[in-house]
Write a protein that holds these residues in place. Structure first.
Motif, mmCIF file in Angstrom:
data_model
loop_
_atom_site.group_PDB
_atom_site.id
_atom_site.type_symbol
_atom_site.label_atom_id
_atom_site.label_comp_id
_atom_site.label_asym_id
_atom_site.label_seq_id
_atom_site.Cartn_x
_atom_site.Cartn_y
_atom_site.Cartn_z
ATOM 1 N N LEU A 60 0.829 -1.205 0.000
ATOM 2 C CA LEU A 60 0.000 0.000 0.000
ATOM 3 C C LEU A 60 0.868 1.262 0.000
ATOM 4 O O LEU A 60 0.515 2.266 -0.626
ATOM 5 C CB LEU A 60 -0.931 0.000 1.214
ATOM 6 N N TYR A 61 1.972 1.215 0.705
ATOM 7 C CA TYR A 61 2.894 2.345 0.686
ATOM 8 C C TYR A 61 3.533 2.509 -0.693
ATOM 9 O O TYR A 61 3.751 3.628 -1.163
ATOM 10 C CB TYR A 61 3.984 2.159 1.738
ATOM 11 N N CYS A 62 3.856 1.396 -1.340
ATOM 12 C CA CYS A 62 4.554 1.454 -2.627
ATOM 13 C C CYS A 62 3.612 1.798 -3.782
ATOM 14 O O CYS A 62 3.984 2.542 -4.687
ATOM 15 C CB CYS A 62 5.248 0.119 -2.903
ATOM 16 N N PHE A 63 2.384 1.244 -3.757
ATOM 17 C CA PHE A 63 1.462 1.407 -4.885
ATOM 18 C C PHE A 63 0.182 2.147 -4.488
ATOM 19 O O PHE A 63 -0.811 2.097 -5.214
ATOM 20 C CB PHE A 63 1.083 0.029 -5.453
ATOM 21 N N GLY A 64 0.198 2.818 -3.347
ATOM 22 C CA GLY A 64 -1.011 3.488 -2.869
ATOM 23 C C GLY A 64 -1.520 4.555 -3.818
ATOM 24 O O GLY A 64 -2.725 4.699 -4.021
ATOM 25 N N GLY A 65 -0.619 5.309 -4.430
ATOM 26 C CA GLY A 65 -1.046 6.360 -5.361
ATOM 27 C C GLY A 65 -1.741 5.806 -6.576
ATOM 28 O O GLY A 65 -2.774 6.329 -7.014
ATOM 29 N N ALA A 66 -1.194 4.714 -7.132
ATOM 30 C CA ALA A 66 -1.827 4.104 -8.308
ATOM 31 C C ALA A 66 -3.175 3.495 -7.958
ATOM 32 O O ALA A 66 -4.133 3.583 -8.735
ATOM 33 C CB ALA A 66 -0.892 3.049 -8.893
ATOM 34 N N VAL A 67 -3.272 2.888 -6.774
ATOM 35 C CA VAL A 67 -4.547 2.293 -6.354
ATOM 36 C C VAL A 67 -5.603 3.365 -6.151
ATOM 37 O O VAL A 67 -6.746 3.239 -6.610
ATOM 38 C CB VAL A 67 -4.343 1.468 -5.064
ATOM 39 N N ALA A 76 -10.109 -0.582 -12.139
ATOM 40 C CA ALA A 76 -9.886 -1.666 -11.187
ATOM 41 C C ALA A 76 -8.754 -1.297 -10.232
ATOM 42 O O ALA A 76 -7.648 -0.975 -10.685
ATOM 43 C CB ALA A 76 -9.556 -2.956 -11.929
ATOM 44 N N PRO A 77 -8.980 -1.317 -8.916
ATOM 45 C CA PRO A 77 -7.914 -0.936 -7.985
ATOM 46 C C PRO A 77 -6.760 -1.922 -7.948
ATOM 47 O O PRO A 77 -5.680 -1.585 -7.455
ATOM 48 C CB PRO A 77 -8.628 -0.876 -6.631
ATOM 49 N N VAL A 78 -6.970 -3.145 -8.463
ATOM 50 C CA VAL A 78 -5.881 -4.132 -8.481
ATOM 51 C C VAL A 78 -5.037 -4.024 -9.744
ATOM 52 O O VAL A 78 -4.056 -4.763 -9.884
ATOM 53 C CB VAL A 78 -6.449 -5.561 -8.360
ATOM 54 N N ALA A 79 -5.397 -3.125 -10.652
ATOM 55 C CA ALA A 79 -4.647 -2.993 -11.901
ATOM 56 C C ALA A 79 -3.178 -2.650 -11.669
ATOM 57 O O ALA A 79 -2.305 -3.175 -12.357
ATOM 58 C CB ALA A 79 -5.309 -1.951 -12.796
ATOM 59 N N PRO A 80 -2.837 -1.756 -10.690
ATOM 60 C CA PRO A 80 -1.408 -1.472 -10.470
ATOM 61 C C PRO A 80 -0.604 -2.698 -10.045
ATOM 62 O O PRO A 80 0.622 -2.711 -10.214
ATOM 63 C CB PRO A 80 -1.435 -0.415 -9.352
ATOM 64 N N LEU A 81 -1.272 -3.703 -9.492
ATOM 65 C CA LEU A 81 -0.566 -4.908 -9.064
ATOM 66 C C LEU A 81 -0.442 -5.941 -10.171
ATOM 67 O O LEU A 81 0.089 -7.032 -9.941
ATOM 68 C CB LEU A 81 -1.291 -5.533 -7.863
ATOM 69 N N SER A 82 -0.925 -5.605 -11.353
ATOM 70 C CA SER A 82 -0.856 -6.560 -12.460
ATOM 71 C C SER A 82 0.538 -6.642 -13.068
ATOM 72 O O SER A 82 0.835 -7.588 -13.798
ATOM 73 C CB SER A 82 -1.881 -6.177 -13.545
ATOM 74 N N ASN A 83 1.381 -5.659 -12.791
ATOM 75 C CA ASN A 83 2.755 -5.691 -13.280
ATOM 76 C C ASN A 83 3.574 -6.576 -12.336
ATOM 77 O O ASN A 83 4.020 -6.146 -11.270
ATOM 78 C CB ASN A 83 3.343 -4.280 -13.339
ATOM 79 N N LEU A 89 9.712 -6.761 -7.454
ATOM 80 C CA LEU A 89 10.782 -5.868 -7.030
ATOM 81 C C LEU A 89 10.415 -5.176 -5.716
ATOM 82 O O LEU A 89 11.264 -5.066 -4.808
ATOM 83 C CB LEU A 89 11.052 -4.834 -8.118
ATOM 84 N N ALA A 90 9.173 -4.719 -5.591
ATOM 85 C CA ALA A 90 8.733 -4.091 -4.344
ATOM 86 C C ALA A 90 8.758 -5.090 -3.193
ATOM 87 O O ALA A 90 9.143 -4.754 -2.062
ATOM 88 C CB ALA A 90 7.329 -3.508 -4.522
ATOM 89 N N SER A 91 8.362 -6.328 -3.465
ATOM 90 C CA SER A 91 8.388 -7.360 -2.428
ATOM 91 C C SER A 91 9.820 -7.658 -1.988
ATOM 92 O O SER A 91 10.085 -7.890 -0.801
ATOM 93 C CB SER A 91 7.714 -8.635 -2.941
#
Length: 255
Positions: A60-67, A76-83, A89-91
């Motif tokens: 959420l800290y890494c992709f919060g803006g995209a979500v 879709a709020p899960v779209a940023p996690l599709s990459n 890399l974030a993990s």
């Protein structure tokens, strides 16, 4: 004299625009974001008790803006996690910041020159995120200036705006830390580099607030400030004060 030409700012901006954010700049963004989570009270305890909750909070800290910008644009709020590459890399950055042996990565990233470099690289990615949000909103709402600003702001600062939801993931509820009530300021000031909680523009904001938004409370129509209540005939009461024992005794003698 052309100041921009003298300082070669045009060439600098063109060079930055041609830089690829992946992987170096994205890695710096993920490291600083995960470090911001780690420095929250109780985050280390959560990382030991529930690694999955810690990982989810880090994402959420890494992709919060995209979500958040996706939610605002009805995507879709899960779209940023599709990459998958960026997610892995974030993990990886989450893993090394929280669980690296001897805390080597976090200790190294906390050194002031290294943190300064990582913060500068993160701010470059923030600029791209804001520009991407404005462009995304401009395609759908061509004349929606406010929408463009709002989406760009959400995409650049979404991690802070989702802080309350992220706190719930870690079992914490602090509504007073909402970003809209107490906005943070991420820059090269001592707030980001030295961990200080003081806000450099608090004095200016306080002056503007007192000048423009404070209503003087010189008179309130709901309260009666007069010490003597008026009688129906407009005269003040001449009855003695019965709360004074001497006046009460004199009244009885007169009667």
């Amino acid at each position: 004299m052309d100041v921009f030409g003298f300082l070669n700012l045009n060439e600098l901006a063109l060079g930055l625009s041609n830089l690829s954010m992946f992987p170096c700049f994205d890695m710096a963004h993920y490291i600083i974001s995960v470090m911001s989570l780690r420095e929250q009270p109780g985050a280390l305890e959560v990382s030991q008790r529930s690694p999955f909750a810690c990982w989810f909070s880090s994402m959420l800290y890494c992709f919060g803006g995209a979500v958040l910008s996706a939610l605002m644009m009805a995507d879709a709020p899960v779209a940023p996690l599709s990459n998958t590459t960026n997610l892995l890399l974030a993990s990886l950055m989450w893993c090394v910041v929280f669980y690296c042996p001897l805390d080597a990565v976090y200790s190294l990233a906390s050194v002031l020159p290294v943190r300064l470099l990582l913060t500068a690289m993160k701010e470059v990615t923030r600029t791209w995120k804001v520009l991407g949000g404005v462009t995304q909103a401009g395609r759908k709402y061509k004349d929606g200036l406010f929408v463009m600003i709002a989406v760009g702001w959400a995409k650049g600062a979404g991690g802070g705006l989702l802080s309350n939801f992220e706190q719930l993931v870690r079992g914490v509820w602090k509504p007073e830390t909402n970003e809209l009530l107490k906005m943070s300021y991420f820059s090269f000031t001592r707030m980001m580099l030295l961990g200080s909680s003081s806000y450099p523009f608090s004095a200016v904001e306080s002056l503007v607030y007192k000048t423009l938004f404070v209503r003087p409370l010189t008179f309130s129509p709901l309260t009666d400030s007069s010490p003597i209540r008026n009688k129906p005939n407009g005269s003040a009461s001449d009855e003695p004060d019965q709360t004074n024992p001497q006046d009460a005794e004199n009244t009885k003698k007169t009667d």
